[in-house]
Design a protein around this motif. Structure first.
Motif, PDB file in Angstrom:
ATOM      1  N   ALA A   1       0.852  -1.186   0.000  1.00 37.55           N
ATOM      2  CA  ALA A   1       0.000   0.000   0.000  1.00 37.55           C
ATOM      3  C   ALA A   1       0.890   1.237   0.000  1.00 37.55           C
ATOM      4  N   GLY A   2       0.538   2.222  -0.815  1.00 40.78           N
ATOM      5  CA  GLY A   2       1.307   3.452  -0.912  1.00 40.78           C
ATOM      6  C   GLY A   2       2.437   3.404  -1.919  1.00 40.78           C
ATOM      7  N   SER A   3       2.713   2.231  -2.488  1.00 42.30           N
ATOM      8  CA  SER A   3       3.832   2.107  -3.432  1.00 42.30           C
ATOM      9  C   SER A   3       3.368   2.299  -4.874  1.00 42.30           C
ATOM     10  N   ASN A   4       4.324   2.631  -5.730  1.00 48.24           N
ATOM     11  CA  ASN A   4       4.065   2.676  -7.166  1.00 48.24           C
ATOM     12  C   ASN A   4       4.301   1.286  -7.741  1.00 48.24           C
ATOM     13  N   ILE A   5       3.414   0.868  -8.626  1.00 49.48           N
ATOM     14  CA  ILE A   5       3.570  -0.429  -9.297  1.00 49.48           C
ATOM     15  C   ILE A   5       3.424  -0.226 -10.799  1.00 49.48           C
ATOM     16  N   THR A   6       3.989  -1.143 -11.555  1.00 54.29           N
ATOM     17  CA  THR A   6       3.825  -1.139 -13.003  1.00 54.29           C
ATOM     18  C   THR A   6       2.726  -2.132 -13.356  1.00 54.29           C
ATOM     19  N   VAL A   7       1.778  -1.670 -14.149  1.00 53.47           N
ATOM     20  CA  VAL A   7       0.732  -2.532 -14.686  1.00 53.47           C
ATOM     21  C   VAL A   7       0.979  -2.612 -16.190  1.00 53.47           C
ATOM     22  N   GLN A   8       1.239  -3.829 -16.689  1.00 54.37           N
ATOM     23  CA  GLN A   8       1.462  -4.024 -18.116  1.00 54.37           C
ATOM     24  C   GLN A   8       0.208  -4.651 -18.719  1.00 54.37           C
TER      25      GLN A   8
ATOM     26  N   TYR B   1      -4.954   4.392 -24.227  1.00 52.20           N
ATOM     27  CA  TYR B   1      -4.293   3.093 -24.292  1.00 52.20           C
ATOM     28  C   TYR B   1      -3.762   2.953 -25.706  1.00 52.20           C
ATOM     29  N   ASP B   2      -2.457   2.848 -25.853  1.00 52.65           N
ATOM     30  CA  ASP B   2      -1.820   2.781 -27.160  1.00 52.65           C
ATOM     31  C   ASP B   2      -0.736   1.708 -27.139  1.00 52.65           C
ATOM     32  N   PRO B   3      -1.157   0.423 -27.160  1.00 51.17           N
ATOM     33  CA  PRO B   3      -0.164  -0.659 -27.080  1.00 51.17           C
ATOM     34  C   PRO B   3       0.744  -0.670 -28.307  1.00 51.17           C
ATOM     35  N   GLU B   4       2.020  -0.943 -28.071  1.00 54.76           N
ATOM     36  CA  GLU B   4       2.999  -0.985 -29.151  1.00 54.76           C
ATOM     37  C   GLU B   4       3.872  -2.223 -29.023  1.00 54.76           C
ATOM     38  N   TYR B   5       4.353  -2.694 -30.182  1.00 53.86           N
ATOM     39  CA  TYR B   5       5.335  -3.774 -30.180  1.00 53.86           C
ATOM     40  C   TYR B   5       6.680  -3.233 -29.735  1.00 53.86           C
ATOM     41  N   ARG B   6       7.424  -4.043 -29.003  1.00 54.66           N
ATOM     42  CA  ARG B   6       8.808  -3.733 -28.673  1.00 54.66           C
ATOM     43  C   ARG B   6       9.624  -4.969 -29.030  1.00 54.66           C
ATOM     44  N   SER B   7      10.866  -4.793 -29.351  1.00 52.70           N
ATOM     45  CA  SER B   7      11.673  -5.919 -29.815  1.00 52.70           C
ATOM     46  C   SER B   7      11.676  -7.048 -28.784  1.00 52.70           C
ATOM     47  N   GLY B   8      11.549  -8.256 -29.289  1.00 53.14           N
ATOM     48  CA  GLY B   8      11.573  -9.433 -28.436  1.00 53.14           C
ATOM     49  C   GLY B   8      10.253  -9.773 -27.768  1.00 53.14           C
ATOM     50  N   GLU B   9       9.222  -8.988 -27.978  1.00 51.83           N
ATOM     51  CA  GLU B   9       7.927  -9.236 -27.340  1.00 51.83           C
ATOM     52  C   GLU B   9       6.965  -9.893 -28.330  1.00 51.83           C
ATOM     53  N   TRP B  10       6.092 -10.748 -27.817  1.00 49.43           N
ATOM     54  CA  TRP B  10       5.119 -11.449 -28.652  1.00 49.43           C
ATOM     55  C   TRP B  10       3.928 -10.577 -29.008  1.00 49.43           C
ATOM     56  N   TYR B  11       3.508  -9.734 -28.058  1.00 52.80           N
ATOM     57  CA  TYR B  11       2.295  -8.949 -28.227  1.00 52.80           C
ATOM     58  C   TYR B  11       2.578  -7.476 -28.004  1.00 52.80           C
ATOM     59  N   PRO B  12       1.771  -6.611 -28.639  1.00 52.34           N
ATOM     60  CA  PRO B  12       1.883  -5.197 -28.292  1.00 52.34           C
ATOM     61  C   PRO B  12       1.389  -4.984 -26.862  1.00 52.34           C
ATOM     62  N   PHE B  13       1.996  -4.033 -26.158  1.00 55.75           N
ATOM     63  CA  PHE B  13       1.622  -3.784 -24.769  1.00 55.75           C
ATOM     64  C   PHE B  13       1.896  -2.330 -24.423  1.00 55.75           C
ATOM     65  N   GLN B  14       1.387  -1.926 -23.275  1.00 56.46           N
ATOM     66  CA  GLN B  14       1.711  -0.619 -22.715  1.00 56.46           C
ATOM     67  C   GLN B  14       1.852  -0.778 -21.214  1.00 56.46           C
ATOM     68  N   ASN B  15       2.879  -0.127 -20.661  1.00 59.15           N
ATOM     69  CA  ASN B  15       3.105  -0.121 -19.217  1.00 59.15           C
ATOM     70  C   ASN B  15       2.525   1.152 -18.609  1.00 59.15           C
ATOM     71  N   PHE B  16       1.928   1.013 -17.438  1.00 57.76           N
ATOM     72  CA  PHE B  16       1.380   2.138 -16.691  1.00 57.76           C
ATOM     73  C   PHE B  16       1.959   2.084 -15.282  1.00 57.76           C
ATOM     74  N   THR B  17       2.447   3.210 -14.786  1.00 55.22           N
ATOM     75  CA  THR B  17       2.883   3.288 -13.397  1.00 55.22           C
ATOM     76  C   THR B  17       1.752   3.927 -12.611  1.00 55.22           C
ATOM     77  N   VAL B  18       1.240   3.183 -11.641  1.00 59.88           N
ATOM     78  CA  VAL B  18       0.118   3.653 -10.826  1.00 59.88           C
ATOM     79  C   VAL B  18       0.503   3.509  -9.351  1.00 59.88           C
ATOM     80  N   GLN B  19      -0.207   4.220  -8.504  1.00 62.86           N
ATOM     81  CA  GLN B  19       0.084   4.144  -7.076  1.00 62.86           C
ATOM     82  C   GLN B  19      -1.041   3.422  -6.354  1.00 62.86           C
ATOM     83  N   VAL B  20      -0.666   2.410  -5.573  1.00 59.19           N
ATOM     84  CA  VAL B  20      -1.615   1.736  -4.687  1.00 59.19           C
ATOM     85  C   VAL B  20      -1.920   2.730  -3.573  1.00 59.19           C
ATOM     86  N   PRO B  21      -3.194   3.031  -3.327  1.00 58.47           N
ATOM     87  CA  PRO B  21      -3.505   4.025  -2.291  1.00 58.47           C
ATOM     88  C   PRO B  21      -2.918   3.634  -0.941  1.00 58.47           C
TER      89      PRO B  21
END
Length: 146
Positions: A36-43, A90-110
């Motif tokens: 709680a209170g930390s930043n996390i990455t949601v892919q 939401y704008d998923p993109e391919y990145r080298s070595g990845e199977w699917y397009p994705f987007q990362n979001f940094t959010v904060q757990v309240p």
């Protein structure tokens, strides 16, 4: 009879194109623990589809399951999302070595979020096909909050 076959075929194609649009949460993994209170990455990943689509946006939410007997297995986040952590593009993109397009979001757990199981959810809105028609999806997975 031929007319009903055509209707069934069209319905099947629409259903198949909708299923092909489905998103998924890749990070954090199911049962990961966050603080709680930390930043996390949601892919958020979006597998390829033969049907064209235009992403409108997503919402990322977190709903505590601590007060539900049975935990997150009995919680339907499509009815109440919980705390909203992100809304926007939401704008998923391919990145080298990845199977699917994705987007990362940094959010904060309240801070002060109840500890225990929680449903991390992503709600998506896209426009699908040549029509286009609106497509919404809510997906989630269980994580633990410490």
């Amino acid at each position: 009879m031929f007319s009903s076959f055509k209707s069934l075929l069209v319905l099947g194609c629409v259903a198949a194109s909708a299923v092909a649009q489905q998103i998924a949460i890749a990070i954090p993994a199911t049962n990961d623990t966050v603080s709680a209170g930390s930043n996390i990455t949601v892919q958020v990943i979006k597998p390829d589809s033969l049907t064209g689509s235009t992403e409108v946006g997503i919402a990322i939410s977190l709903k505590s399951c601590a007060s539900y007997p049975g935990g997150c297995a009995v919680v339907d986040i499509s009815q109440a999302l919980g705390d909203i952590l992100y809304t926007g593009l939401y704008d998923p993109e391919y990145r080298s070595g990845e199977w699917y397009p994705f987007q990362n979001f940094t959010v904060q757990v309240p801070s002060g979020f109840p500890s225990g199981q929680a449903a991390l959810g992503v709600t998506q809105l896209a426009l699908v096909g040549a029509g286009p028609y609106p497509y919404t999806q809510v997906t989630n997975q269980t994580i633990n909050v410490a």
